[in-house]
Write an enzyme that holds these catalytic residues in place. Sequence first.
Site, PDB file in Angstrom:
ATOM      1  CG  ASP A  25       7.893 -37.538  16.897  1.00 45.00           C
ATOM      2  OD1 ASP A  25       6.789 -37.951  16.521  1.00 45.00           O
ATOM      3  OD2 ASP A  25       8.951 -37.757  16.282  1.00 45.00           O
ATOM      4  CG  HIS A  42      -2.904 -38.399  18.322  1.00 43.81           C
ATOM      5  ND1 HIS A  42      -1.667 -37.841  18.109  1.00 43.81           N
ATOM      6  CD2 HIS A  42      -3.159 -39.173  17.234  1.00 43.81           C
ATOM      7  CE1 HIS A  42      -1.189 -38.248  16.947  1.00 43.81           C
ATOM      8  NE2 HIS A  42      -2.068 -39.061  16.400  1.00 43.81           N
ATOM      9  CG  LEU A 136       3.955 -20.636  30.512  1.00 43.07           C
ATOM     10  CD1 LEU A 136       5.486 -20.595  30.456  1.00 43.07           C
ATOM     11  CD2 LEU A 136       3.483 -22.046  30.860  1.00 43.07           C
TER      12      LEU A 136
END
Length: 256
Positions: A25, A42, A136
Amino acid sequence: MPPVSTTLDIPGSSDVPRHLAVIMDGNGRWATQRYLPRSAGHAKGVQTVRRVVETCGRRGVEYLTLFAFSSENWRRPPEEVSLLMRLFIQTLEKQVGQLADQGVRLRVIGDLKPFESRLQDLILESEQRTSRNTALHLTIAANYGGRWDILQAMRRLLQARPELAATPDSIDEALLTPYLSMAFAPEPDLFIRTGGEQRISNFLIWQLAYTELYFTDAYWPEFDAQCLDQAFEWYRTRERRFGRTSEQLLADRKPS
Protein backbone atom coordinates in the site's frame (compact mmCIF):
# COMPACT_ATOMS: atom_id res chain seq x y z
CA MET A 1 -15.21 -29.84 28.26
CA PRO A 2 -15.63 -29.26 24.48
CA PRO A 3 -13.54 -31.43 22.19
CA VAL A 4 -10.18 -30.07 21.05
CA SER A 5 -10.27 -29.03 17.40
CA THR A 6 -7.82 -30.92 15.22
CA THR A 7 -8.48 -28.89 12.09
CA LEU A 8 -5.59 -26.49 12.66
CA ASP A 9 -2.08 -27.85 12.50
CA ILE A 10 0.23 -25.94 14.83
CA PRO A 11 3.23 -24.83 12.76
CA GLY A 12 6.74 -24.82 14.04
CA SER A 13 8.43 -21.57 15.06
CA SER A 14 11.46 -20.04 13.39
CA ASP A 15 13.29 -16.73 13.33
CA VAL A 16 12.20 -16.08 9.75
CA PRO A 17 8.57 -16.52 8.66
CA ARG A 18 8.09 -19.48 6.39
CA HIS A 19 5.19 -17.69 4.67
CA LEU A 20 5.05 -13.90 4.35
CA ALA A 21 1.92 -12.11 3.10
CA VAL A 22 2.03 -8.44 2.11
CA ILE A 23 -0.44 -5.69 1.21
CA MET A 24 1.64 -3.30 -0.90
CA ASP A 25 0.00 0.00 0.00
CA GLY A 26 0.99 3.61 -0.58
CA ASN A 27 2.17 3.80 -4.18
CA GLY A 28 -0.15 6.66 -5.07
CA ARG A 29 0.48 8.62 -1.88
CA TRP A 30 4.24 8.19 -2.28
CA ALA A 31 3.97 9.77 -5.74
CA THR A 32 1.60 12.54 -4.66
CA GLN A 33 3.95 13.65 -1.89
CA ARG A 34 6.64 14.05 -4.54
CA TYR A 35 4.36 15.93 -6.96
CA LEU A 36 4.49 13.00 -9.35
CA PRO A 37 1.59 11.28 -11.12
CA ARG A 38 0.22 8.21 -9.34
CA SER A 39 1.51 6.15 -12.27
CA ALA A 40 5.07 6.93 -11.13
CA GLY A 41 4.28 5.43 -7.75
CA HIS A 42 2.94 2.23 -9.25
CA ALA A 43 6.00 1.91 -11.51
CA LYS A 44 8.28 2.43 -8.51
CA GLY A 45 6.26 -0.17 -6.62
CA VAL A 46 7.10 -2.78 -9.26
CA GLN A 47 10.79 -2.17 -8.57
CA THR A 48 10.14 -2.73 -4.88
CA VAL A 49 8.47 -6.07 -5.65
CA ARG A 50 11.62 -7.24 -7.39
CA ARG A 51 13.77 -6.08 -4.46
CA VAL A 52 11.57 -7.77 -1.84
CA VAL A 53 11.44 -11.03 -3.80
CA GLU A 54 15.23 -11.11 -3.92
CA THR A 55 15.56 -10.25 -0.23
CA CYS A 56 13.04 -12.89 0.83
CA GLY A 57 14.95 -15.47 -1.17
CA ARG A 58 18.18 -14.55 0.64
CA ARG A 59 16.49 -14.56 4.07
CA GLY A 60 15.05 -18.05 3.64
CA VAL A 61 11.36 -17.23 3.18
CA GLU A 62 9.67 -20.12 1.37
CA TYR A 63 6.33 -18.51 0.43
CA LEU A 64 5.72 -14.86 -0.44
CA THR A 65 2.17 -13.71 -1.22
CA LEU A 66 1.57 -10.18 -2.52
CA PHE A 67 -1.79 -8.41 -2.79
CA ALA A 68 -1.49 -6.65 -6.15
CA PHE A 69 -5.10 -5.87 -7.12
CA SER A 70 -8.18 -6.44 -5.00
CA SER A 71 -11.69 -7.10 -6.28
CA GLU A 72 -12.56 -3.65 -4.86
CA ASN A 73 -9.83 -1.90 -6.87
CA TRP A 74 -12.06 -1.88 -9.95
CA ARG A 75 -13.73 1.13 -8.26
CA ARG A 76 -10.64 3.24 -8.88
CA PRO A 77 -10.54 5.73 -11.79
CA PRO A 78 -10.61 3.85 -15.12
CA GLU A 79 -7.30 5.34 -16.24
CA GLU A 80 -5.57 4.05 -13.09
CA VAL A 81 -7.07 0.58 -13.50
CA SER A 82 -5.92 0.55 -17.13
CA LEU A 83 -2.41 1.55 -16.03
CA LEU A 84 -2.29 -1.23 -13.44
CA MET A 85 -3.30 -3.79 -16.06
CA ARG A 86 -0.59 -2.56 -18.44
CA LEU A 87 1.99 -2.71 -15.66
CA PHE A 88 0.93 -6.25 -14.87
CA ILE A 89 1.40 -7.29 -18.50
CA GLN A 90 4.76 -5.50 -18.82
CA THR A 91 6.03 -7.02 -15.57
CA LEU A 92 5.14 -10.53 -16.65
CA GLU A 93 6.75 -9.99 -20.06
CA LYS A 94 10.00 -8.62 -18.61
CA GLN A 95 10.46 -10.32 -15.25
CA VAL A 96 9.31 -13.93 -15.55
CA GLY A 97 12.57 -15.01 -17.18
CA GLN A 98 14.53 -13.64 -14.25
CA LEU A 99 12.19 -15.30 -11.77
CA ALA A 100 12.64 -18.60 -13.56
CA ASP A 101 16.44 -18.26 -13.43
CA GLN A 102 16.24 -17.55 -9.69
CA GLY A 103 14.22 -20.69 -9.03
CA VAL A 104 11.03 -18.79 -8.17
CA ARG A 105 7.68 -20.45 -8.79
CA LEU A 106 4.97 -17.96 -9.74
CA ARG A 107 1.25 -18.40 -9.13
CA VAL A 108 -1.58 -15.90 -9.58
CA ILE A 109 -4.73 -16.33 -7.49
CA GLY A 110 -8.06 -14.56 -7.86
CA ASP A 111 -10.94 -14.32 -10.31
CA LEU A 112 -9.01 -13.92 -13.55
CA LYS A 113 -12.00 -14.03 -15.91
CA PRO A 114 -12.46 -10.22 -16.09
CA PHE A 115 -8.87 -9.73 -17.29
CA GLU A 116 -8.19 -9.31 -21.00
CA SER A 117 -7.16 -12.45 -22.85
CA ARG A 118 -3.55 -11.27 -23.33
CA LEU A 119 -3.09 -10.97 -19.58
CA GLN A 120 -4.76 -14.32 -18.90
CA ASP A 121 -2.48 -15.99 -21.46
CA LEU A 122 0.63 -14.41 -19.92
CA ILE A 123 -0.38 -15.58 -16.46
CA LEU A 124 -0.85 -19.14 -17.68
CA GLU A 125 2.45 -19.10 -19.59
CA SER A 126 4.31 -17.68 -16.57
CA GLU A 127 2.88 -20.28 -14.21
CA GLN A 128 3.77 -23.09 -16.57
CA ARG A 129 7.29 -21.76 -17.18
CA THR A 130 8.09 -21.67 -13.45
CA SER A 131 6.04 -24.68 -12.35
CA ARG A 132 9.06 -26.84 -11.40
CA ASN A 133 10.84 -24.20 -9.34
CA THR A 134 11.04 -24.54 -5.56
CA ALA A 135 13.46 -21.89 -4.24
CA LEU A 136 10.63 -19.45 -3.46
CA HIS A 137 6.89 -19.74 -4.03
CA LEU A 138 5.71 -16.29 -5.16
CA THR A 139 1.95 -15.76 -5.30
CA ILE A 140 0.30 -12.66 -6.72
CA ALA A 141 -3.29 -12.01 -5.62
CA ALA A 142 -5.04 -10.22 -8.49
CA ASN A 143 -8.76 -9.45 -8.60
CA TYR A 144 -8.77 -11.32 -5.34
CA GLY A 145 -10.95 -10.96 -2.25
CA GLY A 146 -11.01 -13.09 0.87
CA ARG A 147 -14.80 -13.34 0.90
CA TRP A 148 -14.77 -14.37 -2.77
CA ASP A 149 -12.18 -17.01 -1.92
CA ILE A 150 -14.36 -18.61 0.76
CA LEU A 151 -17.45 -18.50 -1.44
CA GLN A 152 -15.71 -20.04 -4.45
CA ALA A 153 -14.22 -22.73 -2.20
CA MET A 154 -17.65 -23.65 -0.86
CA ARG A 155 -19.11 -23.76 -4.37
CA ARG A 156 -16.29 -25.97 -5.63
CA LEU A 157 -16.65 -28.27 -2.65
CA LEU A 158 -20.39 -28.72 -3.25
CA GLN A 159 -19.80 -29.27 -6.96
CA ALA A 160 -17.32 -32.02 -6.14
CA ARG A 161 -19.37 -33.43 -3.24
CA PRO A 162 -23.04 -32.54 -3.92
CA GLU A 163 -24.21 -35.01 -1.27
CA LEU A 164 -22.83 -32.66 1.41
CA ALA A 165 -25.66 -30.19 0.74
CA ALA A 166 -28.01 -32.61 2.49
CA THR A 167 -25.69 -32.94 5.52
CA PRO A 168 -24.15 -29.47 6.08
CA ASP A 169 -23.06 -30.37 9.62
CA SER A 170 -20.53 -32.75 8.09
CA ILE A 171 -18.67 -29.88 6.41
CA ASP A 172 -15.63 -28.86 8.44
CA GLU A 173 -12.41 -26.92 7.89
CA ALA A 174 -10.55 -30.00 6.67
CA LEU A 175 -13.10 -30.51 3.88
CA LEU A 176 -13.18 -26.87 2.77
CA THR A 177 -9.51 -25.94 3.00
CA PRO A 178 -8.33 -27.85 -0.12
CA TYR A 179 -10.64 -25.72 -2.27
CA LEU A 180 -9.25 -22.37 -1.12
CA SER A 181 -6.94 -20.46 -3.46
CA MET A 182 -3.93 -20.87 -1.16
CA ALA A 183 -4.43 -24.58 -0.44
CA PHE A 184 -0.92 -25.30 -1.76
CA ALA A 185 0.76 -23.17 0.93
CA PRO A 186 0.97 -23.12 4.72
CA GLU A 187 -0.96 -20.32 6.38
CA PRO A 188 1.02 -17.05 6.59
CA ASP A 189 3.23 -16.62 9.63
CA LEU A 190 3.64 -12.87 9.16
CA PHE A 191 1.46 -10.27 7.45
CA ILE A 192 2.88 -6.86 6.54
CA ARG A 193 0.88 -3.85 5.39
CA THR A 194 2.74 -0.76 4.28
CA GLY A 195 1.36 2.76 3.95
CA GLY A 196 0.12 3.37 7.49
CA GLU A 197 -3.31 1.72 7.26
CA GLN A 198 -4.15 -0.91 9.88
CA ARG A 199 -6.62 -3.36 8.36
CA ILE A 200 -6.44 -6.49 6.24
CA SER A 201 -8.87 -5.21 3.56
CA ASN A 202 -10.44 -8.53 2.56
CA PHE A 203 -7.05 -10.17 1.98
CA LEU A 204 -6.69 -13.87 2.90
CA ILE A 205 -9.27 -13.49 5.67
CA TRP A 206 -9.47 -17.27 6.18
CA GLN A 207 -5.72 -17.84 6.08
CA LEU A 208 -4.76 -14.90 8.35
CA ALA A 209 -6.67 -16.22 11.37
CA TYR A 210 -3.49 -16.90 13.40
CA THR A 211 -1.03 -14.71 11.52
CA GLU A 212 1.07 -12.03 13.24
CA LEU A 213 0.01 -8.62 11.87
CA TYR A 214 2.66 -5.95 11.28
CA PHE A 215 1.83 -2.43 10.12
CA THR A 216 4.34 0.17 8.98
CA ASP A 217 4.00 3.81 7.92
CA ALA A 218 6.54 3.29 5.14
CA TYR A 219 5.00 3.53 1.68
CA TRP A 220 5.54 0.49 -0.52
CA PRO A 221 7.97 2.21 -2.97
CA GLU A 222 10.32 2.96 -0.05
CA PHE A 223 10.03 -0.46 1.61
CA ASP A 224 13.57 -1.86 1.42
CA ALA A 225 15.61 -4.69 2.91
CA GLN A 226 16.09 -2.76 6.14
CA CYS A 227 12.31 -2.33 6.50
CA LEU A 228 11.83 -6.04 5.89
CA ASP A 229 14.47 -6.95 8.47
CA GLN A 230 12.76 -4.68 11.00
CA ALA A 231 9.50 -6.56 10.44
CA PHE A 232 11.31 -9.88 10.87
CA GLU A 233 12.94 -8.63 14.07
CA TRP A 234 9.49 -7.70 15.42
CA TYR A 235 8.21 -11.12 14.36
CA ARG A 236 10.92 -12.82 16.42
CA THR A 237 9.57 -11.13 19.55
CA ARG A 238 6.10 -12.60 19.14
CA GLU A 239 4.91 -15.57 21.22
CA ARG A 240 2.78 -17.66 18.90
CA ARG A 241 0.54 -19.71 21.18
CA PHE A 242 -2.28 -20.92 18.88
CA GLY A 243 -4.64 -21.22 21.85
CA ARG A 244 -2.07 -22.68 24.22
CA THR A 245 -0.57 -21.03 27.32
CA SER A 246 2.91 -19.62 27.70
CA GLU A 247 3.68 -22.42 30.16
CA GLN A 248 2.76 -25.03 27.56
CA LEU A 249 5.05 -23.41 25.01
CA LEU A 250 7.90 -23.41 27.50
CA ALA A 251 7.31 -27.08 28.31
CA ASP A 252 7.32 -27.97 24.61
CA ARG A 253 10.69 -26.27 24.16
CA LYS A 254 12.36 -28.23 26.96
CA PRO A 255 14.38 -31.24 25.80
CA SER A 256 12.71 -34.55 26.56
